[in-house]
Design a protein around this motif. Structure first.
Motif, PDB file in Angstrom:
ATOM      1  N   ASP A 163      83.503  61.010  45.902  1.00 59.45           N
ATOM      2  CA  ASP A 163      83.512  60.477  47.264  1.00 59.45           C
ATOM      3  C   ASP A 163      83.675  61.591  48.301  1.00 59.45           C
ATOM      4  N   LYS A 177      87.047  64.229  41.869  1.00 59.81           N
ATOM      5  CA  LYS A 177      87.181  63.949  43.297  1.00 59.81           C
ATOM      6  C   LYS A 177      86.229  64.825  44.124  1.00 59.81           C
ATOM      7  N   CYS A 198      90.446  60.495  52.436  1.00 60.60           N
ATOM      8  CA  CYS A 198      90.567  59.414  51.447  1.00 60.60           C
ATOM      9  C   CYS A 198      91.865  58.631  51.571  1.00 60.60           C
ATOM     10  N   HIS A 212      94.634  68.347  46.154  1.00 63.34           N
ATOM     11  CA  HIS A 212      93.642  69.299  45.631  1.00 63.34           C
ATOM     12  C   HIS A 212      94.330  70.535  45.051  1.00 63.34           C
ATOM     13  N   THR A 241      96.108  64.803  51.077  1.00 61.76           N
ATOM     14  CA  THR A 241      94.875  65.011  50.326  1.00 61.76           C
ATOM     15  C   THR A 241      94.708  66.479  49.949  1.00 61.76           C
ATOM     16  N   GLY A 279      87.503  58.893  41.512  1.00 58.45           N
ATOM     17  CA  GLY A 279      86.395  59.700  42.019  1.00 58.45           C
ATOM     18  C   GLY A 279      85.806  59.098  43.272  1.00 58.45           C
ATOM     19  N   SER A 280      85.924  57.788  43.428  1.00 63.31           N
ATOM     20  CA  SER A 280      85.513  57.117  44.662  1.00 63.31           C
ATOM     21  C   SER A 280      86.657  56.240  45.135  1.00 63.31           C
ATOM     22  N   ILE A 281      86.731  56.029  46.420  1.00 65.34           N
ATOM     23  CA  ILE A 281      87.810  55.273  47.039  1.00 65.34           C
ATOM     24  C   ILE A 281      87.243  54.016  47.691  1.00 65.34           C
ATOM     25  N   HIS A 340      93.436  54.806  50.769  1.00 63.41           N
ATOM     26  CA  HIS A 340      93.867  54.636  49.378  1.00 63.41           C
ATOM     27  C   HIS A 340      95.170  53.862  49.228  1.00 63.41           C
ATOM     28  N   TRP A 395      87.095  62.821  49.869  1.00 63.06           N
ATOM     29  CA  TRP A 395      87.976  63.823  49.271  1.00 63.06           C
ATOM     30  C   TRP A 395      87.691  65.201  49.850  1.00 63.06           C
TER      31      TRP A 395
END
Length: 475
Positions: free
Chosen positions: A173, A169, A181, A215, A211, A337-339, A185, A176
């Motif tokens: 993107d 992440k 994100c 993390h 978010t 990893g991408s949204i 999502h 993140w």
């Protein structure tokens, strides 16, 4: 070798093994219910065709010895029965060697299915289940204290799952990193659940908190997971709480539940038992020498194979959900990893008119899990895995994902194939097959509160274009 075992983790192992067997049960049940349409002799991607072009060394599987739909069904239902037996305590009621054999058979049977599953089984949680199942072979049973090394290997597995997801992440993107994100999502995830609409409409500051908390759970808690108690138990609790949040917010097959199960390996069982008022661990015998040798050998194997996922974690070009060997041992993990910002859904329609006109009525095929009817609230299916529904989400992102199987799917619908129709929620042509079938692309978004009250619809959709023009039966 007192360092070899840790009786205090007896409860942790008991719950972990029974819950892992339950996940196995779900996996085998999914295979038994869906394989004929997806992988069978007349499936969308038939196993016999795959075996004809793929040598054993590239996909170790008992199906290289023999394949028939009846044999596949026997393997899948056999896995269901054996998993249920372990859930009921069978692996704790037999000698240690027999317990290890049961777990090894479960692993070999599921590996055989995954290795012929092709795109239908190309999900990270398949490798995760296999890796966890392999480690479970060496966890012992009620007659022996849990081996410390295997408990640490379980922690190492959870670390790779969570830390890999966190790194992918941060490297992926931008949303993140700027904590935005989750603005998208909950709406664009593969298969929303019944609470996803409500999660999507949380205030944006709360999305940023979500978010940031993610993390912490994926980049900080995994590091603490590798420290002594009680810190490791606290880290496991953080991971479990985060996974339960994900369970509530969407449908991710058994990924979240399996991560919860594995995190139990880091929970101090004696303290948990005392806190919950559970009985103390029973007397456990010392591990026999042959078992100690087997555990040391498995630990050495994992240590050697860890080179590849560690190198991947340190790489700027980190891979997501990849196996470095055909046995799916010591894999690398990661998700989203991408949204996706916009949700596109493939809607399959049919008509009984042989010559369509502008006035032709097209009737929609309804799927069990993926969004279709805007007025239908998304359902909860996880940990059960609707494989076709998930692949339909990928097809909405890019038609290339559907190239191997969409036309075969349409061909089966044109003949009202019973196995294929069982994957769907409803068939708009129960009396006779349609004359034509097509696939269209729609833009979906969640309605807001006012739209929901006014229309009763959870989704708003508008046509984008045609994915597959009308197809006629070859007969």
């Amino acid at each position: 070798m007192e360092w070899f075992s840790s009786p205090d983790y007896w409860w942790s192992r008991l719950v972990l093994q029974r819950a892992l067997a339950a996940v196995y049960l779900v996996g085998f049940l999914v295979a038994a219910n869906q394989f004929r349409a997806l992988l069978g002799e007349r499936g969308l991607l038939p196993v016999p065709r795959f075996l004809a072009r793929t040598p054993f060394r590239r996909s170790p599987s008992i199906f290289h010895l023999h394949y028939s739909d009846r044999f596949f069904a026997a393997v899948a239902w056999g896995g269901v029965v054996l998993s249920a037996a372990v859930v009921a305590g069978a692996a704790d009621a037999v000698p240690l060697w027999a317990s290890m054999l049961i777990w090894a058979v479960l692993w070999a049977l599921y590996l055989s299915i995954v290795n012929v599953g092709q795109i239908w089984y190309a999900f990270g949680w398949e490798s995760l289940l296999l890796e966890a199942g392999f480690l479970a072979v060496f966890l012992g049973n009620a007659g022996t204290a849990p081996p410390v090394l295997v408990l640490w290997l379980m922690r190492w597995l959870v670390f790779r799952v969570e830390f890999g997801a966190g790194l992918i992440k941060l490297r992926g993107d931008r949303c993140w990193r700027d904590l935005t994100c989750l603005y998208y999502h909950h709406e664009t995830q593969p298969m929303p659940g019944p609470l996803s609409w409500f999660f999507h409409h949380l205030p944006r500051p709360l999305h940023r908190v979500e978010t940031a908390a993610n993390h912490v759970a994926q980049l900080v808690a995994p590091l603490v997971l590798l420290t002594p108690q009680p810190a490791a138990s606290v880290a496991a609790g953080v991971i479990i709480a985060t996974q339960l949040w994900l369970v509530l917010s969407g449908n991710f097959a058994w990924l979240n539940w399996l991560t919860i199960v594995l995190a139990l390996a880091a929970v101090d069982g004696s303290r948990a038992a005392a806190l919950l008022g559970l009985p103390a661990a029973p007397a456990q015998s010392a591990a026999p020498l042959w078992f100690q040798v087997a555990v040391l050998a498995a630990t050495g194997l994992v240590a050697v194979l860890s080179y590849w996922p560690v190198r991947n974690l340190l790489s700027r070009h980190q891979l997501m959900n990849s196996s470095f060997n055909t046995l799916h041992l010591v894999n690398t993990y990661g998700a989203f990893g991408s949204i996706v910002r916009l949700r596109h859904e493939v809607v399959i329609e049919g008509t009984d008119e042989a010559r369509p006109t502008a006035e032709t009525v097209w009737r929609e095929y309804s799927f069990k899990g993926k969004p279709g009817d805007p007025r239908r609230l998304p359902r909860q299916f996880a940990p059960y895995h609707l494989r076709l529904d998930w692949l339909m989400w990928f097809a909405g992102i890019s038609p290339s994902y559907a190239r191997p199987w969409l036309r075969p799917l349409v061909a089966r619908l044109l003949e009202n194939d019973p196995a294929t129709l069982r994957l769907l929620r409803s068939n708009p042509f129960p009396a006779a097959p349609p004359a034509l079938v097509r696939a269209r692309l729609y833009r979906y978004r969640f309605t807001d509160w006012q739209e929901l009250r006014r229309t009763g619809a959870w989704w708003h959709r508008e046509p984008v274009g045609e994915l597959l023009p009308p197809v006629r039966s070859a007969r």
